[in-house]
Design a protein around this motif. Structure first.
Motif, PDB file in Angstrom:
ATOM      1  N   LEU A  10       6.190 -62.436  -1.953  1.00  0.00           N
ATOM      2  CA  LEU A  10       5.124 -63.053  -2.737  1.00  0.00           C
ATOM      3  C   LEU A  10       3.774 -62.762  -2.097  1.00  0.00           C
ATOM      4  O   LEU A  10       3.544 -63.078  -0.928  1.00  0.00           O
ATOM      5  CB  LEU A  10       5.363 -64.567  -2.814  1.00  0.00           C
ATOM      6  N   ASP A  11       2.905 -62.118  -2.822  1.00  0.00           N
ATOM      7  CA  ASP A  11       1.576 -61.737  -2.333  1.00  0.00           C
ATOM      8  C   ASP A  11       0.543 -62.599  -3.047  1.00  0.00           C
ATOM      9  O   ASP A  11       0.256 -62.396  -4.225  1.00  0.00           O
ATOM     10  CB  ASP A  11       1.327 -60.256  -2.614  1.00  0.00           C
ATOM     11  N   TRP A  12      -0.026 -63.563  -2.337  1.00  0.00           N
ATOM     12  CA  TRP A  12      -0.977 -64.492  -2.956  1.00  0.00           C
ATOM     13  C   TRP A  12      -2.330 -63.853  -3.255  1.00  0.00           C
ATOM     14  O   TRP A  12      -3.156 -64.442  -3.934  1.00  0.00           O
ATOM     15  CB  TRP A  12      -1.155 -65.733  -2.094  1.00  0.00           C
ATOM     16  N   ARG A  13      -2.553 -62.634  -2.730  1.00  0.00           N
ATOM     17  CA  ARG A  13      -3.785 -61.913  -3.113  1.00  0.00           C
ATOM     18  C   ARG A  13      -3.676 -61.426  -4.550  1.00  0.00           C
ATOM     19  O   ARG A  13      -4.675 -61.169  -5.207  1.00  0.00           O
ATOM     20  CB  ARG A  13      -4.007 -60.731  -2.165  1.00  0.00           C
ATOM     21  N   HIS A  14      -2.447 -61.263  -5.021  1.00  0.00           N
ATOM     22  CA  HIS A  14      -2.188 -60.899  -6.414  1.00  0.00           C
ATOM     23  C   HIS A  14      -1.195 -61.916  -6.963  1.00  0.00           C
ATOM     24  O   HIS A  14      -0.068 -61.581  -7.309  1.00  0.00           O
ATOM     25  CB  HIS A  14      -1.639 -59.476  -6.509  1.00  0.00           C
ATOM     26  N   ALA A  15      -1.639 -63.139  -6.984  1.00  0.00           N
ATOM     27  CA  ALA A  15      -0.752 -64.265  -7.312  1.00  0.00           C
ATOM     28  C   ALA A  15      -0.203 -64.168  -8.735  1.00  0.00           C
ATOM     29  O   ALA A  15      -0.914 -63.725  -9.648  1.00  0.00           O
ATOM     30  CB  ALA A  15      -1.510 -65.576  -7.145  1.00  0.00           C
ATOM     31  N   PRO A  16       1.050 -64.566  -8.930  1.00  0.00           N
ATOM     32  CA  PRO A  16       1.646 -64.588 -10.276  1.00  0.00           C
ATOM     33  C   PRO A  16       1.141 -65.811 -11.052  1.00  0.00           C
ATOM     34  O   PRO A  16       1.848 -66.813 -11.193  1.00  0.00           O
ATOM     35  CB  PRO A  16       3.146 -64.668  -9.977  1.00  0.00           C
ATOM     36  N   LEU A  17      -0.063 -65.722 -11.553  1.00  0.00           N
ATOM     37  CA  LEU A  17      -0.727 -66.878 -12.154  1.00  0.00           C
ATOM     38  C   LEU A  17       0.012 -67.404 -13.383  1.00  0.00           C
ATOM     39  O   LEU A  17       0.153 -68.612 -13.568  1.00  0.00           O
ATOM     40  CB  LEU A  17      -2.167 -66.499 -12.534  1.00  0.00           C
ATOM     41  N   VAL A  18       0.479 -66.485 -14.224  1.00  0.00           N
ATOM     42  CA  VAL A  18       1.177 -66.910 -15.440  1.00  0.00           C
ATOM     43  C   VAL A  18       2.498 -67.581 -15.085  1.00  0.00           C
ATOM     44  O   VAL A  18       2.854 -68.616 -15.652  1.00  0.00           O
ATOM     45  CB  VAL A  18       1.410 -65.708 -16.375  1.00  0.00           C
ATOM     46  N   LEU A  19       3.217 -67.000 -14.150  1.00  0.00           N
ATOM     47  CA  LEU A  19       4.484 -67.596 -13.714  1.00  0.00           C
ATOM     48  C   LEU A  19       4.271 -69.011 -13.197  1.00  0.00           C
ATOM     49  O   LEU A  19       4.991 -69.942 -13.583  1.00  0.00           O
ATOM     50  CB  LEU A  19       5.121 -66.727 -12.626  1.00  0.00           C
ATOM     51  N   CYS A  20       3.278 -69.187 -12.332  1.00  0.00           N
ATOM     52  CA  CYS A  20       2.985 -70.520 -11.790  1.00  0.00           C
ATOM     53  C   CYS A  20       2.621 -71.489 -12.897  1.00  0.00           C
ATOM     54  O   CYS A  20       3.048 -72.657 -12.895  1.00  0.00           O
ATOM     55  CB  CYS A  20       1.856 -70.436 -10.764  1.00  0.00           C
ATOM     56  N   ALA A  21       1.834 -71.021 -13.865  1.00  0.00           N
ATOM     57  CA  ALA A  21       1.431 -71.891 -14.978  1.00  0.00           C
ATOM     58  C   ALA A  21       2.637 -72.282 -15.826  1.00  0.00           C
ATOM     59  O   ALA A  21       2.768 -73.448 -16.223  1.00  0.00           O
ATOM     60  CB  ALA A  21       0.390 -71.178 -15.843  1.00  0.00           C
ATOM     61  N   LEU A  22       3.544 -71.334 -16.085  1.00  0.00           N
ATOM     62  CA  LEU A  22       4.732 -71.632 -16.894  1.00  0.00           C
ATOM     63  C   LEU A  22       5.630 -72.648 -16.202  1.00  0.00           C
ATOM     64  O   LEU A  22       6.130 -73.586 -16.833  1.00  0.00           O
ATOM     65  CB  LEU A  22       5.517 -70.349 -17.179  1.00  0.00           C
ATOM     66  N   VAL A  23       5.854 -72.464 -14.913  1.00  0.00           N
ATOM     67  CA  VAL A  23       6.683 -73.418 -14.161  1.00  0.00           C
ATOM     68  C   VAL A  23       6.022 -74.795 -14.159  1.00  0.00           C
ATOM     69  O   VAL A  23       6.692 -75.818 -14.385  1.00  0.00           O
ATOM     70  CB  VAL A  23       6.908 -72.924 -12.720  1.00  0.00           C
ATOM     71  N   PHE A  24       4.719 -74.836 -13.925  1.00  0.00           N
ATOM     72  CA  PHE A  24       3.993 -76.106 -13.897  1.00  0.00           C
ATOM     73  C   PHE A  24       4.087 -76.831 -15.238  1.00  0.00           C
ATOM     74  O   PHE A  24       4.372 -78.035 -15.293  1.00  0.00           O
ATOM     75  CB  PHE A  24       2.524 -75.853 -13.541  1.00  0.00           C
ATOM     76  N   ILE A  25       3.892 -76.098 -16.329  1.00  0.00           N
ATOM     77  CA  ILE A  25       3.943 -76.708 -17.661  1.00  0.00           C
ATOM     78  C   ILE A  25       5.337 -77.251 -17.951  1.00  0.00           C
ATOM     79  O   ILE A  25       5.494 -78.380 -18.434  1.00  0.00           O
ATOM     80  CB  ILE A  25       3.521 -75.694 -18.741  1.00  0.00           C
ATOM     81  N   ASN A  26       6.373 -76.468 -17.648  1.00  0.00           N
ATOM     82  CA  ASN A  26       7.740 -76.925 -17.890  1.00  0.00           C
ATOM     83  C   ASN A  26       8.062 -78.186 -17.107  1.00  0.00           C
ATOM     84  O   ASN A  26       8.668 -79.124 -17.641  1.00  0.00           O
ATOM     85  CB  ASN A  26       8.734 -75.817 -17.520  1.00  0.00           C
ATOM     86  N   VAL A  27       7.658 -78.218 -15.858  1.00  0.00           N
ATOM     87  CA  VAL A  27       7.933 -79.393 -15.012  1.00  0.00           C
ATOM     88  C   VAL A  27       7.164 -80.609 -15.499  1.00  0.00           C
ATOM     89  O   VAL A  27       7.701 -81.718 -15.599  1.00  0.00           O
ATOM     90  CB  VAL A  27       7.599 -79.083 -13.533  1.00  0.00           C
ATOM     91  N   MET A  28       5.884 -80.420 -15.833  1.00  0.00           N
ATOM     92  CA  MET A  28       5.068 -81.545 -16.293  1.00  0.00           C
ATOM     93  C   MET A  28       5.550 -82.085 -17.634  1.00  0.00           C
ATOM     94  O   MET A  28       5.576 -83.299 -17.851  1.00  0.00           O
ATOM     95  CB  MET A  28       3.595 -81.111 -16.410  1.00  0.00           C
ATOM     96  N   VAL A  29       5.939 -81.198 -18.530  1.00  0.00           N
ATOM     97  CA  VAL A  29       6.463 -81.640 -19.825  1.00  0.00           C
ATOM     98  C   VAL A  29       7.715 -82.496 -19.625  1.00  0.00           C
ATOM     99  O   VAL A  29       7.871 -83.544 -20.266  1.00  0.00           O
ATOM    100  CB  VAL A  29       6.779 -80.423 -20.730  1.00  0.00           C
ATOM    101  N   PHE A  30       8.582 -82.055 -18.723  1.00  0.00           N
ATOM    102  CA  PHE A  30       9.825 -82.799 -18.498  1.00  0.00           C
ATOM    103  C   PHE A  30       9.560 -84.172 -17.906  1.00  0.00           C
ATOM    104  O   PHE A  30      10.096 -85.183 -18.374  1.00  0.00           O
ATOM    105  CB  PHE A  30      10.754 -81.998 -17.576  1.00  0.00           C
ATOM    106  N   PHE A  31       8.723 -84.240 -16.879  1.00  0.00           N
ATOM    107  CA  PHE A  31       8.539 -85.502 -16.160  1.00  0.00           C
ATOM    108  C   PHE A  31       7.505 -86.427 -16.801  1.00  0.00           C
ATOM    109  O   PHE A  31       7.603 -87.645 -16.646  1.00  0.00           O
ATOM    110  CB  PHE A  31       8.167 -85.232 -14.703  1.00  0.00           C
TER     111      PHE A  31
END
Length: 259
Positions: A10-31
Motif C-alpha cells: 500500500l503506497d499512501w503517496r498514491h492512496a486508493p481513495l475510491v477504495l477507502c471511500a467505498l469501505v467507509f460508506i459500506n461500514v457507515m451505512v451498516f452501523f
C-alpha cells in the motif's frame, strides 16, 4: 485458513481513495443506517401483538396463503391452533402483497369501529416495516427501481456479510484501482454491482425477496484483478493454524478461495 495476495504494498503517496471511500460508506451505512432495522421490526411486531390484530387478520392470511399455494400454510395452521403467533406475525407483516390483499378483504371480519382503529394503526405498522433498510433500498425484482440497482450494493445482511465483502474488496481493490485509476475503478465497481443485481432479478421477475450486498460489485473487482494479473506469479501470504509465511503462485489461485 487465510490466503491473501500481497504483491502490491500500500503506497499512501498514491492512496486508493475510491477504495477507502467505498469501505467507509459500506461500514457507515451498516452501523448508522441499518442499526435501526431491528428496533423497527421489534416495535412493529410488539404493537401488532398488543392490538390483537392476529385474530382479525388470520382468516384473511389463511385464504391468501391458500390462494398462493404456499407450503407454509399447514405449519402456520398448527402454530395458530397452539397460540404460537410469533413467526406468523413476522411473516405477514413483511409481505407487502399481503397488505394489499388484506385491505380488500379484511373488512368483512370486523365491526365498523374495529375496522376504523385497524385502518389507522395497520397503515402505521406497514409504513414502519417498509422503512426497514433492506425493504426500502434493497433490490426487489417485482418492483425494480433504477436507484435500487445502486443502493442495494451498500446494504448487508449481517456483520459477517459485511466483513467478508470488505475483506475481498480491500485485498483486490487497491491493486485494481492502482492499475486502472480512481474513476474507472469506481465506474467498474458500480456497473459490476448493477449488472449482478439485474442478472439476479432476471432469474425471477416476480420475486419480492430483497437482494442486498456488495458481492456482485466485488466479483467484478475480482474479475478485473484476475484480468490484470492473469497467470502472473504473485506473492501470497498464508496463515494456517501455526504455519505462517509467503509463497509465489499464479494470481488465479485466489479465485477458488473467493468462491
Amino acid at each position: 485458513m487465510i490466503i491473501v495476495p500481497t504483491e502490491k504494498s500500500l503506497d499512501w503517496r498514491h492512496a486508493p481513495l475510491v477504495l477507502c471511500a467505498l469501505v467507509f460508506i459500506n461500514v457507515m451505512v451498516f452501523f448508522l443506517y441499518q442499526s435501526s432495522d431491528t428496533p423497527k421490526i421489534v416495535e412493529a411486531i410488539s404493537s401488532y401483538q398488543a392490538q390483537g390484530f392476529i385474530e382479525d387478520e388470520w382468516p384473511v392470511f389463511e385464504d391468501y396463503l391458500e390462494e398462493q399455494g404456499d407450503e407454509l400454510l399447514a405449519e402456520y395452521r398448527r402454530s395458530y391452533a397452539k397460540g404460537q403467533y410469533d413467526y406468523i406475525i413476522a411473516d405477514l407483516l413483511m409481505r407487502e402483497d399481503f397488505y394489499s390483499y388484506l385491505q380488500s378483504n379484511v373488512r368483512a371480519y370486523m365491526t365498523p369501529d374495529r375496522f376504523e382503529l385497524w385502518v389507522t394503526e395497520r397503515a402505521r405498522l406497514h409504513g414502519l416495516v417498509q422503512s426497514v433498510s433492506y425493504i426500502a433500498n434493497g433490490l426487489q425484482a417485482n418492483k425494480l427501481r433504477p436507484a435500487s440497482l445502486i443502493t442495494h450494493q451498500f446494504l448487508h445482511g449481517d456483520i459477517m456479510h459485511l466483513l467478508g465483502n470488505m475483506f475481498f474488496l480491500i485485498v483486490c481493490g487497491f491493486a485494481v484501482e492502482a492499475a486502472i485509476g480512481h474513476w474507472r475503478f469506481l465506474l467498474f465497481y458500480l456497473l459490476s454491482g448493477v449488472g449482478a443485481g439485474f442478472a439476479q432479478a432476471a432469474t425471477d421477475w416476480t420475486s419480492s425477496q430483497p437482494l442486498v450486498g456488495a458481492s456482485g460489485a466485488i466479483s467484478g473487482v475480482m474479475a478485473m484483478y484476475l484480468a490484470v494479473f492473469r497467470f502472473k506469479k504473485i506473492e501470497f501470504f498464508y496463515w494456517f493454524f501455526f504455519l505462517v509465511g509467503y509463497f509465489r503462485a499464479p494470481a488465479l489461485l485466489i479465485l477458488p478461495f473467493y468462491i
